[in-house]
Design an enzyme around this catalytic site. Structure first.
Site, PDB file in Angstrom:
ATOM      1  N   HIS A 243      -7.061  -5.301   2.396  1.00 43.37           N
ATOM      2  CA  HIS A 243      -5.918  -4.737   3.107  1.00 43.37           C
ATOM      3  C   HIS A 243      -5.369  -5.836   4.020  1.00 43.37           C
ATOM      4  O   HIS A 243      -6.141  -6.506   4.712  1.00 43.37           O
ATOM      5  CB  HIS A 243      -6.351  -3.562   3.988  1.00 43.37           C
ATOM      6  CG  HIS A 243      -6.858  -2.376   3.233  1.00 43.37           C
ATOM      7  ND1 HIS A 243      -6.089  -1.250   3.029  1.00 43.37           N
ATOM      8  CD2 HIS A 243      -8.051  -2.133   2.637  1.00 43.37           C
ATOM      9  CE1 HIS A 243      -6.790  -0.362   2.348  1.00 43.37           C
ATOM     10  NE2 HIS A 243      -7.989  -0.868   2.091  1.00 43.37           N
TER      11      HIS A 243
ATOM     12  N   ASP B 240       0.857  -1.191   0.000  1.00 40.72           N
ATOM     13  CA  ASP B 240       0.000   0.000   0.000  1.00 40.72           C
ATOM     14  C   ASP B 240       0.893   1.240   0.000  1.00 40.72           C
ATOM     15  O   ASP B 240       1.893   1.306   0.725  1.00 40.72           O
ATOM     16  CB  ASP B 240      -0.926   0.004   1.219  1.00 40.72           C
ATOM     17  CG  ASP B 240      -2.061   1.000   1.076  1.00 40.72           C
ATOM     18  OD1 ASP B 240      -3.223   0.579   0.997  1.00 40.72           O
ATOM     19  OD2 ASP B 240      -1.784   2.229   1.018  1.00 40.72           O
ATOM     20  N   ILE B 241       0.532   2.227  -0.806  1.00 42.17           N
ATOM     21  CA  ILE B 241       1.331   3.437  -0.964  1.00 42.17           C
ATOM     22  C   ILE B 241       1.293   4.308   0.297  1.00 42.17           C
ATOM     23  O   ILE B 241       2.164   5.146   0.505  1.00 42.17           O
ATOM     24  CB  ILE B 241       0.836   4.214  -2.218  1.00 42.17           C
ATOM     25  CG1 ILE B 241       1.918   5.093  -2.806  1.00 42.17           C
ATOM     26  CG2 ILE B 241      -0.420   5.001  -1.921  1.00 42.17           C
ATOM     27  CD1 ILE B 241       1.587   5.591  -4.207  1.00 42.17           C
TER      28      ILE B 241
ATOM     29  N   ASN C 218     -12.954  -3.021   2.660  1.00 42.38           N
ATOM     30  CA  ASN C 218     -13.896  -1.908   2.763  1.00 42.38           C
ATOM     31  C   ASN C 218     -14.885  -1.957   1.606  1.00 42.38           C
ATOM     32  O   ASN C 218     -14.490  -2.186   0.460  1.00 42.38           O
ATOM     33  CB  ASN C 218     -13.145  -0.578   2.730  1.00 42.38           C
ATOM     34  CG  ASN C 218     -12.237  -0.395   3.937  1.00 42.38           C
ATOM     35  OD1 ASN C 218     -12.594  -0.787   5.048  1.00 42.38           O
ATOM     36  ND2 ASN C 218     -11.069   0.189   3.724  1.00 42.38           N
TER      37      ASN C 218
ATOM     38  N   VAL D 232     -11.093   2.904  -3.872  1.00 38.24           N
ATOM     39  CA  VAL D 232     -10.770   2.272  -5.160  1.00 38.24           C
ATOM     40  C   VAL D 232     -11.767   1.122  -5.373  1.00 38.24           C
ATOM     41  O   VAL D 232     -11.850   0.206  -4.547  1.00 38.24           O
ATOM     42  CB  VAL D 232      -9.321   1.742  -5.186  1.00 38.24           C
ATOM     43  CG1 VAL D 232      -9.027   1.100  -6.538  1.00 38.24           C
ATOM     44  CG2 VAL D 232      -8.326   2.875  -4.914  1.00 38.24           C
TER      45      VAL D 232
ATOM     46  N   HIS E 180     -10.307  -5.274  -3.066  1.00 38.95           N
ATOM     47  CA  HIS E 180      -8.953  -5.463  -2.522  1.00 38.95           C
ATOM     48  C   HIS E 180      -9.037  -5.686  -1.031  1.00 38.95           C
ATOM     49  O   HIS E 180      -9.794  -5.022  -0.327  1.00 38.95           O
ATOM     50  CB  HIS E 180      -8.069  -4.254  -2.836  1.00 38.95           C
ATOM     51  CG  HIS E 180      -8.648  -2.948  -2.388  1.00 38.95           C
ATOM     52  ND1 HIS E 180      -9.614  -2.287  -3.095  1.00 38.95           N
ATOM     53  CD2 HIS E 180      -8.421  -2.194  -1.286  1.00 38.95           C
ATOM     54  CE1 HIS E 180      -9.948  -1.174  -2.459  1.00 38.95           C
ATOM     55  NE2 HIS E 180      -9.254  -1.103  -1.350  1.00 38.95           N
TER      56      HIS E 180
HETATM   57  P1  AMP Z   1      -9.759   1.655   0.156  1.00 43.74           P
HETATM   58  O1  AMP Z   1      -9.917   2.959   0.897  1.00 43.74           O
HETATM   59  O2  AMP Z   1     -10.148   0.454   0.970  1.00 43.74           O
HETATM   60  O3  AMP Z   1     -10.448   1.682  -1.183  1.00 43.74           O
HETATM   61  O4  AMP Z   1      -8.200   1.484  -0.058  1.00 43.74           O
HETATM   62  C1  AMP Z   1      -7.514   1.974  -1.149  1.00 43.74           C
HETATM   63  C2  AMP Z   1      -6.056   1.846  -0.787  1.00 43.74           C
HETATM   64  O5  AMP Z   1      -5.292   1.903  -1.958  1.00 43.74           O
HETATM   65  C3  AMP Z   1      -5.538   2.928   0.154  1.00 43.74           C
HETATM   66  O6  AMP Z   1      -5.010   2.327   1.331  1.00 43.74           O
HETATM   67  C4  AMP Z   1      -4.442   3.614  -0.665  1.00 43.74           C
HETATM   68  O7  AMP Z   1      -3.343   4.007   0.108  1.00 43.74           O
HETATM   69  C5  AMP Z   1      -4.081   2.555  -1.669  1.00 43.74           C
HETATM   70  N1  AMP Z   1      -3.551   3.020  -2.941  1.00 43.74           N
HETATM   71  C6  AMP Z   1      -4.080   3.955  -3.756  1.00 43.74           C
HETATM   72  N2  AMP Z   1      -3.322   4.108  -4.854  1.00 43.74           N
HETATM   73  C7  AMP Z   1      -2.280   3.234  -4.735  1.00 43.74           C
HETATM   74  C8  AMP Z   1      -1.154   2.928  -5.535  1.00 43.74           C
HETATM   75  N3  AMP Z   1      -0.926   3.539  -6.714  1.00 43.74           N
HETATM   76  N4  AMP Z   1      -0.290   1.995  -5.087  1.00 43.74           N
HETATM   77  C9  AMP Z   1      -0.484   1.375  -3.907  1.00 43.74           C
HETATM   78  N5  AMP Z   1      -1.546   1.616  -3.109  1.00 43.74           N
HETATM   79  C10 AMP Z   1      -2.428   2.546  -3.506  1.00 43.74           C
END
Ligand code: AMP
Ligand code: ZN
Length: 113
Positions: free
Chosen positions: A101, A29-30, A86, A95, A99
């Site tokens: 976490h 995760d970024i 989520n 997103v 996915h």
């Molecule tokens: P959610 O809020 O459950 O949809 O989580 C989306 C997650 O994606 C967040 O924890 C972000 O930090 C992560 N994220 C968004 N863009 C990227 C990326 N390019 N590379 C890695 N993680 C990302």
């Protein structure tokens, strides 16, 4: 398709990949919320589990199986770790490609915020 995680799967956007095969990708995760914070996702675009279909079974099974394998290999399985999925706005989904976490490396409080 305008999906950031599909772009990561297709290597159009870089990511720190921990594991991948034909069905699954797991990358860092970024914006990590724990010493270990990865995202584990199926290599098929499904916006949320609300759109899940029986033909997705193998993908979802393999995502969960991969999480277990990676966490055992990384030494987090005995202490424990958290898997979070989520769904939609109130849970903070940003997103819309399923996915999980995967969080580990610190004591994780319950209930989550
Ligand atoms: P959610 O809020 O459950 O949809 O989580 C989306 C997650 O994606 C967040 O924890 C972000 O930090 C992560 N994220 C968004 N863009 C990227 C990326 N390019 N590379 C890695 N993680 C990302
Ligand atoms: Zn996608």
């Amino acid at each position: 398709m305008d999906c950031i995680f599909c772009k990561i799967i297709n290597k159009e956007i870089p990511s720190k990949i921990i594991y991948e095969d034909d069905h699954v990708i797991l990358f860092e995760d970024i914006n990590p919320q724990a010493p270990f914070h990865a995202l584990a996702l199926p290599k098929v675009h499904i916006p949320t589990i609300l759109e899940l279909k029986p033909e997705h079974s193998v993908y979802l099974y393999k995502v969960v199986e991969t999480i277990a394998k990676v966490m055992k290999e990384k030494g987090y399985s005995e202490d424990g770790f958290r898997v979070v999925l989520n769904t939609n706005r109130a849970a903070g989904q940003t997103v819309f490609h399923i996915h999980f976490h995967v969080l580990a490396g610190r004591l994780l409080m319950w209930p989550p915020g």
